[in-house]
Design a protein around this motif. Structure first.
Motif, short mmCIF file in Angstrom:
data_model
loop_
_atom_site.label_atom_id
_atom_site.label_comp_id
_atom_site.label_asym_id
_atom_site.label_seq_id
_atom_site.Cartn_x
_atom_site.Cartn_y
_atom_site.Cartn_z
N ILE A 61 59.18 88.20 48.29
CA ILE A 61 57.92 87.60 47.86
C ILE A 61 57.24 87.03 49.09
CG2 ILE A 61 56.83 85.78 46.47
CD1 ILE A 61 59.26 85.92 44.61
N HIS A 62 55.99 87.41 49.31
CA HIS A 62 55.18 86.81 50.38
C HIS A 62 54.13 85.93 49.72
CE1 HIS A 62 56.90 89.42 53.48
NE2 HIS A 62 56.74 90.45 52.65
N LYS A 63 54.07 84.67 50.12
CA LYS A 63 53.13 83.74 49.53
C LYS A 63 52.54 82.83 50.60
CE LYS A 63 54.85 80.16 47.24
NZ LYS A 63 54.60 79.07 48.21
N THR A 64 51.40 82.22 50.27
CA THR A 64 50.84 81.22 51.18
C THR A 64 51.75 80.01 51.20
OG1 THR A 64 49.49 80.31 49.38
CG2 THR A 64 48.47 81.97 50.81
N ASN A 65 51.76 79.31 52.30
CA ASN A 65 52.66 78.17 52.45
C ASN A 65 52.36 77.09 51.42
OD1 ASN A 65 53.02 75.27 54.17
ND2 ASN A 65 54.75 76.68 54.16
N GLY A 66 53.39 76.72 50.67
CA GLY A 66 53.22 75.70 49.64
C GLY A 66 54.36 74.71 49.58
N ARG A 180 54.11 68.68 45.12
CA ARG A 180 53.82 67.74 46.20
C ARG A 180 55.07 66.99 46.67
NH1 ARG A 180 49.36 64.16 43.40
NH2 ARG A 180 50.80 64.58 41.65
N ILE A 181 56.12 67.02 45.88
CA ILE A 181 57.34 66.31 46.27
C ILE A 181 58.02 67.08 47.39
CG2 ILE A 181 59.61 65.50 45.52
CD1 ILE A 181 58.45 65.09 42.74
N CYS A 182 58.17 66.44 48.53
CA CYS A 182 58.76 67.13 49.68
C CYS A 182 59.97 66.40 50.24
CB CYS A 182 57.71 67.34 50.78
SG CYS A 182 56.96 65.83 51.38
#
Length: 326
Positions: A61-66, A180-182
């Motif tokens: 899976i290629h996705k934008t950074n999230g 948003r939890i990182c």
């Protein structure tokens, strides 16, 4: 399909080959490997595509950074295995990891399997071993799980990696986590999942090798980040942990600990007067105020944190921030 192995990947080109090779060379073969390229700017995406052309078990899976949470969500949504195994892109696993898990599943059908993991430094040298003494080794049933929850849910190993998780339960709780939890995102899944489990197997076998790489998705987190999303975690636990008598006392202790970390981050980055002002504004949030009025249930360190933060001993917090500066 017995297992879905999900690997979130972000700019770990130096380590990704060892990670992927350790999975595809498992002695147990009935699994799929889901590589989630979370918008890497190095060659990780191309490396993943290369592996998928060589092995039909691999999905990319290629996705934008999230971030890590969104990457894990993307992986579990396309998974088909009965159980989920999470591996970080700069870590690696023992070659018999899945075979050992398969044997346990065949005998006990647990909702979760806990394994031990080694912490290693960048060159692979041993640093320390995780502690799984929170439960007895072997199978644990609902009564055992409930007793552990009552004693202190926040003391079970929070990491998702090094665990085998029943897919339906994992998906339910992973999809509930705020993207948003990182920091502390793993415990937002493992704690409610553990509480909801009927059977948990605790193994003393080491199958996972956790690389202390400061540039990885999960490890590049300073104290400012540690405190930044604490309110999101508290809100998550309030909604997603089932009610039990000790819930709010444990959340109170956890809230105090999170507030101390937040306070440390302000003293790290601002003058004393400005830090005090910002900490006061945080404490005055109605959710924090709610928990600071509840008698905490926790370790001596958490009880001390509760006492200091509830009485607003700012100078003591400043001193502690220097003593424990990371």
């Amino acid at each position: 399909m017995r297992f879905s192995v999900i690997v979130p990947i972000y700019n770990v080109e130096k380590y990704i080959h060892k990670c992927i090779d350790s999975v595809i060379n498992q002695t147990f073969k009935d699994f799929e490997l889901i590589l989630v390229d979370d918008g890497s700017t190095d060659n990780c995406g191309e490396i993943c595509d290369g592996y998928s052309k060589q092995d039909s078990r691999i999905k990319v899976i290629h996705k934008t950074n999230g971030g890590l949470v969104s990457a894990r969500k993307a992986g579990v949504k396309v998974s088909t295995g009965q159980y989920i195994v999470a591996v970080d892109g700069d870590d690696w696993v023992a070659k018999d990891y899945l075979e050992d898990a398969y044997k346990i599943i065949e005998e006990y059908s647990p909702d979760m399997i806990f394994y031990k993991y080694e912490n290693v430094i960048d060159d692979g040298s041993y640093v320390s071993l995780s502690d799984n003494s929170f439960l007895r080794c072997g199978i644990n049933y609902k009564d055992d799980i409930d007793k552990r929850v009552t004693k202190g849910l926040f003391y079970i190993p929070p990491n998702i990696c090094g665990k085998v998780l029943r897919r339906d339960l994992y998906m339910k709780y992973q999809l509930l986590v705020d993207d948003r939890i990182c920091m502390g995102e793993d415990m937002c899944v493992t704690f409610p999942l553990f509480q909801a489990s009927d059977k948990v197997y605790n193994s003393d076998k080491v199958v996972y090798y956790y690389r202390r790489n400061p540039n990885s998705i999960t490890k590049k987190k300073k104290r400012l980040i540690k405190g930044k999303d604490a309110l999101l975690r508290i809100h998550h636990f309030e909604k997603n942990l089932a009610d039990y008598d000790e819930k709010y006392g444990q959340l109170s202790a956890y809230a105090a600990h999170a507030l101390i970390l937040s306070a440390f981050s302000y003293f790290d980055n601002y003058s004393y007067c400005e830090a005090v002002k910002r900490i006061t504004n945080v404490i005055n949030n109605k959710i924090w105020m709610k928990y600071l009025k509840i008698k905490p249930l926790g370790s001596s360190k958490e009880l001390l944190a509760y006492y200091i933060i509830s009485h607003r001993f700012y100078l003591m917090i400043k001193i502690l921030s220097l003593v424990y500066k990371a």
